[in-house]
Write a protein that holds these residues in place. Structure first.
Motif, mmCIF file in Angstrom:
data_model
loop_
_atom_site.group_PDB
_atom_site.id
_atom_site.type_symbol
_atom_site.label_atom_id
_atom_site.label_comp_id
_atom_site.label_asym_id
_atom_site.label_seq_id
_atom_site.Cartn_x
_atom_site.Cartn_y
_atom_site.Cartn_z
ATOM 1 N N LEU A 216 -3.100 -3.386 8.036
ATOM 2 C CA LEU A 216 -1.636 -3.584 8.251
ATOM 3 C C LEU A 216 -1.843 -4.722 9.842
ATOM 4 O O LEU A 216 -0.499 -4.717 9.602
ATOM 5 N N VAL B 13 3.325 -1.823 3.502
ATOM 6 C CA VAL B 13 2.896 -0.365 3.305
ATOM 7 C C VAL B 13 4.680 0.252 2.995
ATOM 8 O O VAL B 13 5.139 0.340 3.851
ATOM 9 N N LEU C 288 0.628 -1.095 -0.047
ATOM 10 C CA LEU C 288 0.040 -0.015 0.172
ATOM 11 C C LEU C 288 0.616 1.352 0.266
ATOM 12 O O LEU C 288 1.936 1.179 0.556
ATOM 13 N N THR C 289 0.822 2.545 -0.678
ATOM 14 C CA THR C 289 1.074 3.615 -0.229
ATOM 15 C C THR C 289 0.332 4.293 0.509
ATOM 16 O O THR C 289 -0.821 3.997 0.897
ATOM 17 N N GLU D 40 9.547 -1.580 1.704
ATOM 18 C CA GLU D 40 8.615 -2.183 2.404
ATOM 19 C C GLU D 40 8.374 -2.339 3.779
ATOM 20 O O GLU D 40 9.422 -2.494 4.555
#
Length: 202
Positions: A68, A75, A4-5, A174
């Protein structure tokens, strides 16, 4: 699973960023001398505290962080307080020569300022190379031809061929959450500040 960003609203009120180094430490029972053996493995750790959120925005905070929990979803994080170098290097720098695994020094080419002059990097600046987030060990000054030698705090995890791109604008790695469960405190009209911790997924 694709990392994810960080969403645009993700602006922590507090941000912790540190390096964990894998070592074996011991002290001689005879001489009392302390020794530490570097196992050449390190990783970044991050802790964030998100400020209170209005009721209308609380759902997006919960949904993002709940994805998360448990560390199964990664992320992409960058150094939130130093997203670009304090030094003047901009443009499109690249690795000038082959860099061996565990190297803590690299040579760059194309290291120019935004106006094409000789660039600099400052101690603590972050750069990205081959998916690894690297920290500059000490001030580095480039030459007028765009070459620059950079000493690194952390070592390269793998060998990298010449020509690999250097990322200076929000270089990421990451990360996965160390939290195994989430807990969100709701007040009458808002979501209270929320803390989460992450480690680099290496």
């Amino acid at each position: 699973m694709t990392a994810l960003t960080l969403p645009s609203w993700f602006i922590p009120s507090a941000f912790e960023f540190g390096l964990a180094r894998q070592t074996v430490q011991f002290r001689s029972p005879i001489s009392g001398r302390f020794q530490s053996v570097d196992l050449l493995s390190d990783y970044w750790s991050i802790s964030v505290t998100l400020p209170p959120s209005a009721f209308a925005d609380a759902g997006q905070v919960e949904a993002f962080l709940n994805q998360l929990v448990g560390g199964t979803q990664s992320v992409l994080f960058y150094h939130l307080k130093r997203p670009t170098p304090v030094g003047t290097m901009r443009g499109s720098p690249m690795l000038a020569s082959y860099a061996a695994q565990f190297a803590n020094q690299i040579s760059l080419s194309g290291a120019y300022t935004s106006s094409g002059g000789a660039a600099t990097l400052k101690a603590g600046d972050m750069i990205g190379l081959n998916g690894q987030l690297l920290q500059v060990k000490d001030d580095a000054a480039g030459a007028s031809d765009g070459t620059m030698t950079v000493n690194l705090v952390n070592r390269l995890r793998s060998s990298i061929s010449a020509g690999a791109a250097i990322t200076w604008d929000k270089p990421t790695a990451e990360f996965v959450s160390t939290e195994t469960a989430s807990k969100f405190v709701h007040n009458v009209e808002s979501l209270a500040e929320t803390g989460f911790s992450f480690v680099e997924a290496v």
